[in-house]
Design a protein around this motif. Structure first.
Motif, PDB file in Angstrom:
ATOM      1  N   ALA A 145       2.213  45.166   2.460  1.00 35.68           N
ATOM      2  CA  ALA A 145       2.956  46.132   3.270  1.00 35.68           C
ATOM      3  C   ALA A 145       2.012  47.081   4.002  1.00 35.68           C
ATOM      4  O   ALA A 145       2.215  47.406   5.178  1.00 35.68           O
ATOM      5  CB  ALA A 145       3.923  46.913   2.389  1.00 35.68           C
ATOM      6  N   MET A 146       0.962  47.517   3.293  1.00 34.73           N
ATOM      7  CA  MET A 146      -0.029  48.391   3.934  1.00 34.73           C
ATOM      8  C   MET A 146      -0.728  47.668   5.081  1.00 34.73           C
ATOM      9  O   MET A 146      -0.985  48.251   6.142  1.00 34.73           O
ATOM     10  CB  MET A 146      -1.041  48.858   2.893  1.00 34.73           C
ATOM     11  N   GLY A 147      -1.054  46.391   4.883  1.00 33.18           N
ATOM     12  CA  GLY A 147      -1.702  45.618   5.943  1.00 33.18           C
ATOM     13  C   GLY A 147      -0.802  45.461   7.155  1.00 33.18           C
ATOM     14  O   GLY A 147      -1.262  45.564   8.308  1.00 33.18           O
ATOM     15  N   GLN A 148       0.499  45.202   6.927  1.00 33.02           N
ATOM     16  CA  GLN A 148       1.419  45.069   8.042  1.00 33.02           C
ATOM     17  C   GLN A 148       1.559  46.386   8.808  1.00 33.02           C
ATOM     18  O   GLN A 148       1.623  46.398  10.039  1.00 33.02           O
ATOM     19  CB  GLN A 148       2.783  44.594   7.526  1.00 33.02           C
ATOM     20  N   GLN A 149       1.613  47.491   8.056  1.00 33.25           N
ATOM     21  CA  GLN A 149       1.703  48.786   8.706  1.00 33.25           C
ATOM     22  C   GLN A 149       0.436  49.096   9.502  1.00 33.25           C
ATOM     23  O   GLN A 149       0.493  49.601  10.622  1.00 33.25           O
ATOM     24  CB  GLN A 149       1.940  49.879   7.654  1.00 33.25           C
ATOM     25  N   ALA A 150      -0.727  48.763   8.904  1.00 39.44           N
ATOM     26  CA  ALA A 150      -1.994  49.013   9.599  1.00 39.44           C
ATOM     27  C   ALA A 150      -2.118  48.158  10.852  1.00 39.44           C
ATOM     28  O   ALA A 150      -2.698  48.594  11.847  1.00 39.44           O
ATOM     29  CB  ALA A 150      -3.164  48.737   8.655  1.00 39.44           C
ATOM     30  N   ALA A 151      -1.563  46.931  10.810  1.00 37.38           N
ATOM     31  CA  ALA A 151      -1.655  46.049  11.973  1.00 37.38           C
ATOM     32  C   ALA A 151      -0.853  46.583  13.155  1.00 37.38           C
ATOM     33  O   ALA A 151      -1.124  46.236  14.306  1.00 37.38           O
ATOM     34  CB  ALA A 151      -1.168  44.642  11.606  1.00 37.38           C
ATOM     35  N   GLN A 152       0.142  47.436  12.888  1.00 35.44           N
ATOM     36  CA  GLN A 152       0.977  47.975  13.959  1.00 35.44           C
ATOM     37  C   GLN A 152       0.392  49.240  14.576  1.00 35.44           C
ATOM     38  O   GLN A 152       0.934  49.757  15.553  1.00 35.44           O
ATOM     39  CB  GLN A 152       2.382  48.275  13.421  1.00 35.44           C
TER      40      GLN A 152
END
Length: 499
Positions: free
Chosen positions: A216-223
């Motif tokens: 979830a953190m990675g997906q948020q960081a990717a945005q």
């Protein structure tokens, strides 16, 4: 457009699979060690139990034989036979040998004896029993395992003295013991793989659940990109490691956001400052070219304005270039040994004419002894000149500017004070910001030979910090302002020496 190259996929490219694999590897080692240790313990316990049972049987047989010998009408051979016949075992056989290793009497052969009822007559059995009987006569009691393998028989031999020499032997087939151990092995063959399979499935789901916040953190960081650096990654609860990681990411995003904002302000301010001199140059050139012929003095006046603006642009571009190299960490610091007091004296001397033109008095208070310093002399001079220039710029006619050099704890302090009107309290915290000017209404002509872009104090602050020092606004009120430059002595530099 070129696509971003991605690392090649593999079976173990997933972190979940890697965690599961390592968990399985560790668990496999643990289970194998446990299974081997348990099996070894069971085998030793079974062998010991068999040996203890054989000794108990042999002790009972010897006791019975001794009891039979008390009958005076009975011979030793009959006593041996009576003693053997009084015992009936399902799983073991009693044998008595005389001094010539001939069988005196033998009980019924157990049904599970691997080699059958004639096993005593087999050459291999006679050979092994002969060695056992000899060892028993020599050491008292002796154990041996005959026919190692699936036909194994555990044998205990002990010499017994009567009127004749006898050797009592108790033989016990190990078939039941081997079957019990085989069942234990089969149980391990089934239990260990089954446990590993269950652990693999459970470990994979646990790893997936544990890494879900990371995903979830990675997906948020990717945005998050340059346009939305104000967004932050949610901090997971009840997980210290992931919370620390999220805070680290958020701190990084905060620094990036501040850096991007600073760069945007820098570009906007630089564009604004460059626009004015460029507009003046274009305006003067257009005025000069607007008519076919003009007076020579008018041409000279226009060229003078264009020349002054060109000099101002040159100084501004140089300052911007220095700050750009400073931000990139590429400015070459040239350290050399020089006398700081002499360098300050030259700075004051070079600014004295400017102070005289404005009707100011500039004073320099040198130290009691020479100050040897190691650093970039050009940068140090630039810091001092910028501060002296600012002091002259904002000090009214009839005022004074004082420059003082003194020794500090592990370095030196340069104090530059003036008798100007001071800096407004609301602006004092921003005097070292780039393109900052406390009074934006001042005309460009008031800046004399300075850049007039609000970069001087920023460069002075950076140069002082590059030498490991600092520059502070110590005081600023209606009676004037005081700046203090603290410079530590370099580890490889010279300490102050007496003249």
């Amino acid at each position: 457009m070129t696509a971003t190259a991605e690392p090649p996929n593999s079976v173990f490219s997933s972190m979940r699979l890697q965690l599961t694999f390592w968990y399985m590897a560790v668990l496999t080692v643990v289970l194998l060690v446990f299974a081997l240790t348990t099996y070894s313990y069971l085998a030793r316990a079974a062998h010991k139990r068999t040996d203890d049972s054989l000794q108990d049987t042999l002790n009972s047989l010897v006791s019975t034989f001794n009891s039979e010998l008390t009958d005076e009408h009975q011979s030793d051979d009959n006593a041996v036979k009576e003693a053997v016949e009084s015992f009936h075992f399902r799983d073991r056989q009693l044998i008595v040998f005389d001094e010539k290793q001939a069988v005196v009497v033998a009980s019924q052969t157990p049904a599970d004896m691997p080699l059958g009822t004639k096993w005593l007559s087999l050459p291999v059995a006679q050979s092994q029993l002969s060695g056992l009987l000899t060892s028993a006569l020599r050491s008292g009691r002796a154990f041996a395992t005959l026919f190692p393998g699936k036909h194994a028989v555990r044998v205990l031999a002990a010499p017994v003295e009567g009127n004749r020499h006898y050797t009592f032997v108790v033989a016990n087939p190990l078939l039941e013991e081997e079957q019990a151990l085989a069942q234990a092995r089969n149980a391990f063959y089934v239990a260990v793989p089954l446990a590993l399979l269950i652990a693999a499935v459970g470990g994979y789901f646990l790893a997936r659940k544990s890494l879900a916040p990371v995903v979830a953190m990675g997906q948020q960081a990717a945005q998050i990109g340059a346009s939305n650096l104000n967004q932050r990654i949610p901090i997971p609860r009840n997980n210290q490691e992931l919370s620390r990681l999220a805070r680290t990411f958020n701190d990084l995003l905060t620094r990036l956001d501040e850096s991007f904002a600073q760069q945007k302000r820098f570009m906007a301010d630089a564009s604004h400052e460059l626009r004015t001199p460029v507009a003046v140059v274009r305006g003067e050139s257009e005025v000069a070219l607007s008519q076919p012929a003009r007076d020579v003095n008018e041409y000279r006046e226009s060229l003078t304005i264009i020349h002054d603006e060109g000099r101002r642009l040159t100084r501004m571009v140089d300052d911007l270039f220095i700050l750009a190299r400073a931000d990139a960490g590429e400015y070459p610091l040239v350290r050399e040994n020089f006398y700081l007091d002499e360098s300050l004296s030259e700075c004051v001397r070079s600014m004295r004419s400017l102070a005289t033109q404005k009707g100011l008095e500039i004073n320099y208070q040198p130290p009691a002894k020479e100050v040897a310093f190691r650093g970039d002399e050009a940068l140090v001079r630039r810091v001092v000149l910028n501060l002296i220039h600012n002091a002259i710029k904002y000090t009214p006619v009839g005022g004074h500017v004082n420059v003082k050099l003194a020794e500090a704890n592990s370095g030196c302090e340069i104090t530059i004070s003036d008798s100007g009107s001071g800096i407004p309290a609301a602006a004092q915290a921003h005097v070292f910001d780039r393109f900052f000017r406390a009074d934006k209404a001042r005309s460009r002509e008031e800046f004399l030979s300075g850049s007039g872009a609000g970069l001087g104090l920023s460069i002075a602050k950076w140069a002082a910090e590059l030498h490991g020092g600092r520059i502070v606004l110590e005081r600023s009120d209606a009676s004037g302002s005081t700046f203090v430059i603290s410079l530590p002595y370099s580890e490889h530099g010279s300490a102050p020496t007496s003249s």
